[in-house]
Design an enzyme around this catalytic site. Structure first.
Site, PDB file in Angstrom:
ATOM      1  N   PRO A   1     -13.664  18.645  -2.868  1.00  0.00           N
ATOM      2  CA  PRO A   1     -13.584  18.271  -4.279  1.00  0.00           C
ATOM      3  C   PRO A   1     -14.779  17.429  -4.692  1.00  0.00           C
ATOM      4  O   PRO A   1     -15.309  16.654  -3.893  1.00  0.00           O
ATOM      5  CB  PRO A   1     -12.287  17.452  -4.343  1.00  0.00           C
ATOM      6  CG  PRO A   1     -12.186  16.830  -2.988  1.00  0.00           C
ATOM      7  CD  PRO A   1     -12.796  17.810  -2.018  1.00  0.00           C
TER       8      PRO A   1
ATOM      9  N   LYS B   1     -17.947  10.877   4.996  1.00  0.00           N
ATOM     10  CA  LYS B   1     -17.276  12.154   4.769  1.00  0.00           C
ATOM     11  C   LYS B   1     -17.966  13.291   5.533  1.00  0.00           C
ATOM     12  O   LYS B   1     -17.316  14.177   6.083  1.00  0.00           O
ATOM     13  CB  LYS B   1     -17.245  12.477   3.269  1.00  0.00           C
ATOM     14  CG  LYS B   1     -16.292  11.619   2.459  1.00  0.00           C
ATOM     15  CD  LYS B   1     -14.849  11.877   2.852  1.00  0.00           C
ATOM     16  CE  LYS B   1     -13.883  11.122   1.977  1.00  0.00           C
ATOM     17  NZ  LYS B   1     -12.481  11.332   2.392  1.00  0.00           N
TER      18      LYS B   1
ATOM     19  N   LYS C   1       0.805  -1.214   0.000  1.00  0.00           N
ATOM     20  CA  LYS C   1       0.000   0.000   0.000  1.00  0.00           C
ATOM     21  C   LYS C   1       0.844   1.272   0.000  1.00  0.00           C
ATOM     22  O   LYS C   1       0.379   2.329  -0.399  1.00  0.00           O
ATOM     23  CB  LYS C   1      -0.934   0.000   1.208  1.00  0.00           C
ATOM     24  CG  LYS C   1      -1.977  -1.105   1.159  1.00  0.00           C
ATOM     25  CD  LYS C   1      -2.855  -1.085   2.399  1.00  0.00           C
ATOM     26  CE  LYS C   1      -3.899  -2.189   2.350  1.00  0.00           C
ATOM     27  NZ  LYS C   1      -4.741  -2.225   3.559  1.00  0.00           N
TER      28      LYS C   1
ATOM     29  N   SER D   1     -13.230   7.456  -7.286  1.00  0.00           N
ATOM     30  CA  SER D   1     -13.658   8.206  -8.468  1.00  0.00           C
ATOM     31  C   SER D   1     -13.036   7.750  -9.785  1.00  0.00           C
ATOM     32  O   SER D   1     -13.675   7.841 -10.821  1.00  0.00           O
ATOM     33  CB  SER D   1     -13.384   9.699  -8.255  1.00  0.00           C
ATOM     34  OG  SER D   1     -12.025   9.914  -7.948  1.00  0.00           O
TER      35      SER D   1
END
Length: 272
Positions: free
Chosen positions: A134, A111, A48, A149
């Protein structure tokens, strides 16, 4: 980018993430000394964190770990940082998302709750909190694992029905597919961090489009799939950010997708 002989220092949380990886790269290129930590993963997780190891070649990047449940564990990472405290924000309707449960609704709710928690923490500790929000983010970044996204935006090409369902859900809820390039998100975050007068929340969006417009645009490069219908839409505006002097670099679909096609191939989302 320095005060005397001392470089400015920035701290970015969630460094293994898509936008965070691009922001780290931009900050290092701008001459920032840099601290990065991820509360959910260990610095030694090679799979990662491999892109972070590569980014260390650009400048003084220190990878730290902190735990949200451990009070004071963020102190080392934040100590000595310049600029405002930055975080993403969401204006999503939590109750609407919980009621309708569109694809990806849990991510959006998390979020919102995170932003509220950050605001409470800032208030309680006298911190000036400036947030950049964003919209759907496109473009290539150093991160080698992307779950949100990018696969959504490339679903018209990849044929991934689950990712495409998320894109349709965004259009259904918003009336538009609001887009911004990841480089512009990073530039906007640095812009408000370095602007002394910056305050409150900033919506970051440079293009408003629809699934049909995306399909027509991508048809020039790849076959279009699905019977898509044009829908009425509304426009997402980031007038506050632009009014204070920020200028977007990527304002067209061509600019948005130019590097993301190759990025999608590198990530295995699209065939090479």
């Amino acid at each position: 980018m320095s005060t005397g002989n001392r470089k400015k220092v920035a701290c970015v949380t969630g460094g293994t993430g898509y936008i965070a990886s691009a922001l780290i790269k931009m900050l290092l290129e701008k001459g920032y000394a840099h601290l990065c930590f991820d509360p959910d993963e260990t610095p030694d997780d090679t799979a990662k964190n491999c892109h972070l190891k590569e980014l260390q070649g650009l400048g003084p990047l220190e990878i730290l770990r902190a735990d949200l449940d451990d009070e004071g564990s963020f102190d080392e990472a934040i100590a000595g940082c310049d600029g405002h405290v930055l975080d993403d924000e969401s204006v999503s309707d939590v109750e609407l998302l919980r009621a309708k449960k569109p694809p990806g609704w849990g991510y959006a709710v998390s979020k919102v709750l995170l932003e509220k928690a950050a605001s409470r923490f800032a208030e309680e500790h006298g911190i000036s909190l400036v947030t950049v929000c964003p919209v759907v983010t496109a473009g290539a970044a150093p991160a080698t694992r992307v779950r949100t996204s990018v696969p959504n935006c490339l679903s018209l090409l990849s044929g991934d029905e689950a990712e495409f369902a998320v894109l349709r859900g965004i259009e259904a809820l918003c009336g538009t597919i609001p887009l911004v390039h990841v480089d512009d998100v990073c530039r906007a975050e640095m812009f408000v961090a370095e602007a002394e007068a910056a305050a409150g929340k900033y919506l970051c969006c440079s293009v408003n489009t629809t699934i049909l417009e995306l399909a027509r645009f991508l048809a020039d490069k790849y076959p279009q799939s699905g019977d898509l219908l044009e829908k009425s839409r509304m426009c997402v505006s980031s007038v506050k950010l632009e009014r204070e002097g920020f200028e977007y670099k990527y304002k067209t679909l061509d600019g948005m997708y130019d590097d993301m096609i190759e990025y999608g191939k590198a990530l295995g989302i699209l065939p090479k």
